[in-house]
Write a protein that holds these residues in place. Structure first.
Motif, PDB file in Angstrom:
ATOM      1  N   ASP A   1       0.738  -1.203   0.222  1.00  0.00           N
ATOM      2  CA  ASP A   1       0.061  -0.003   0.063  1.00  0.00           C
ATOM      3  C   ASP A   1       1.040   1.274   0.020  1.00  0.00           C
ATOM      4  OD1 ASP A   1      -1.670   2.234   0.510  1.00  0.00           O
ATOM      5  OD2 ASP A   1      -2.769   1.036   2.002  1.00  0.00           O
TER       6      ASP A   1
ATOM      7  N   ALA B   1       0.060   3.866   2.498  1.00  0.00           N
ATOM      8  CA  ALA B   1       0.248   3.544   3.804  1.00  0.00           C
ATOM      9  C   ALA B   1       1.471   4.107   4.700  1.00  0.00           C
ATOM     10  CB  ALA B   1       0.072   2.140   4.336  1.00  0.00           C
TER      11      ALA B   1
ATOM     12  N   VAL C   1      -1.516  -3.570   7.631  1.00  0.00           N
ATOM     13  CA  VAL C   1      -1.365  -3.129   6.084  1.00  0.00           C
ATOM     14  C   VAL C   1      -0.094  -3.420   5.557  1.00  0.00           C
ATOM     15  CG1 VAL C   1      -2.865  -0.953   6.199  1.00  0.00           C
ATOM     16  CG2 VAL C   1      -0.509  -0.814   6.528  1.00  0.00           C
TER      17      VAL C   1
ATOM     18  N   VAL D   1       4.012  -6.756   7.450  1.00  0.00           N
ATOM     19  CA  VAL D   1       2.788  -5.865   8.080  1.00  0.00           C
ATOM     20  C   VAL D   1       3.138  -6.144   9.464  1.00  0.00           C
ATOM     21  CG1 VAL D   1       0.393  -6.764   8.555  1.00  0.00           C
ATOM     22  CG2 VAL D   1       1.423  -7.526   6.461  1.00  0.00           C
TER      23      VAL D   1
ATOM     24  N   ASN E   1      -7.811  -7.146   8.572  1.00  0.00           N
ATOM     25  CA  ASN E   1      -7.374  -6.885   7.041  1.00  0.00           C
ATOM     26  C   ASN E   1      -6.189  -7.746   6.568  1.00  0.00           C
ATOM     27  OD1 ASN E   1      -9.173  -4.766   6.955  1.00  0.00           O
ATOM     28  ND2 ASN E   1      -7.795  -3.426   7.733  1.00  0.00           N
ATOM     29  N   THR E   2      -5.450  -8.093   7.118  1.00  0.00           N
ATOM     30  CA  THR E   2      -4.327  -8.988   6.574  1.00  0.00           C
ATOM     31  C   THR E   2      -3.851 -10.164   7.014  1.00  0.00           C
ATOM     32  OG1 THR E   2      -2.641  -8.036   8.267  1.00  0.00           O
ATOM     33  CG2 THR E   2      -3.019  -6.909   6.212  1.00  0.00           C
TER      34      THR E   2
END
Length: 146
Positions: A88, A91, A98, A113, A119-120
């Motif tokens: 991203d 980010a 993320v 991350v 989310n991940t």
């Protein structure tokens, strides 16, 4: 998802070795981190880099993520093309959950991350499996060539 859940998941992969230094002979700076290898004999390879790691603290040349108690980073080699697609670009390194390019090895196909969560987490586990399978394929290919 916490560090122990990730380590136990990887340990479940066929031929996986999770090294989690906590004392000598490992450097004190590495204590608490985790290093993942394909090593079906259970011996840490001498000439092979891990395919993924967990970092639990800042290192002298890697401080942007503010790691420490309650804040860790999963680092996975996914290949350059995949790393570009996953990361991203908007980010911030202080963000969590993320995908970001690894701060030192991003150009070599590593993503990271901080504190994987809703989310991940599923994707992190899938990528760890893929990285493990790729490491296994490389090892077996080298053995055939030898």
């Amino acid at each position: 998802m916490d560090i122990q859940q990730i380590i136990e998941t990887v340990r479940g992969f066929d031929g996986a070795l999770a090294v989690v230094p906590d004392s000598e002979p490992y450097p004190e700076l590495s204590w608490g981190d985790a290093y993942f290898y394909f090593a079906p004999d259970g011996v840490m390879p001498e000439r092979t880099q891990p395919y993924a790691t967990i970092t639990t603290k800042d290192y002298p040349d890697d401080t942007a993520f503010m790691l420490g108690p309650g804040r860790f980073r999963v680092n996975i080699h996914v290949g350059r093309d995949r790393a570009t697609k996953l990361s991203d670009a908007d980010a911030q390194s202080t963000g969590a959950d993320v995908f970001l390019p690894h701060p030192l090895y991003g150009t070599m196909g590593w993503v990271c991350v901080v504190n994987p969560a809703a989310n991940t987490s599923r994707r992190v586990l899938d990528l760890l499996r893929d990285a493990h399978d790729a490491a296994r394929a490389r090892t077996l290919r080298r053995e055939e060539e030898a």
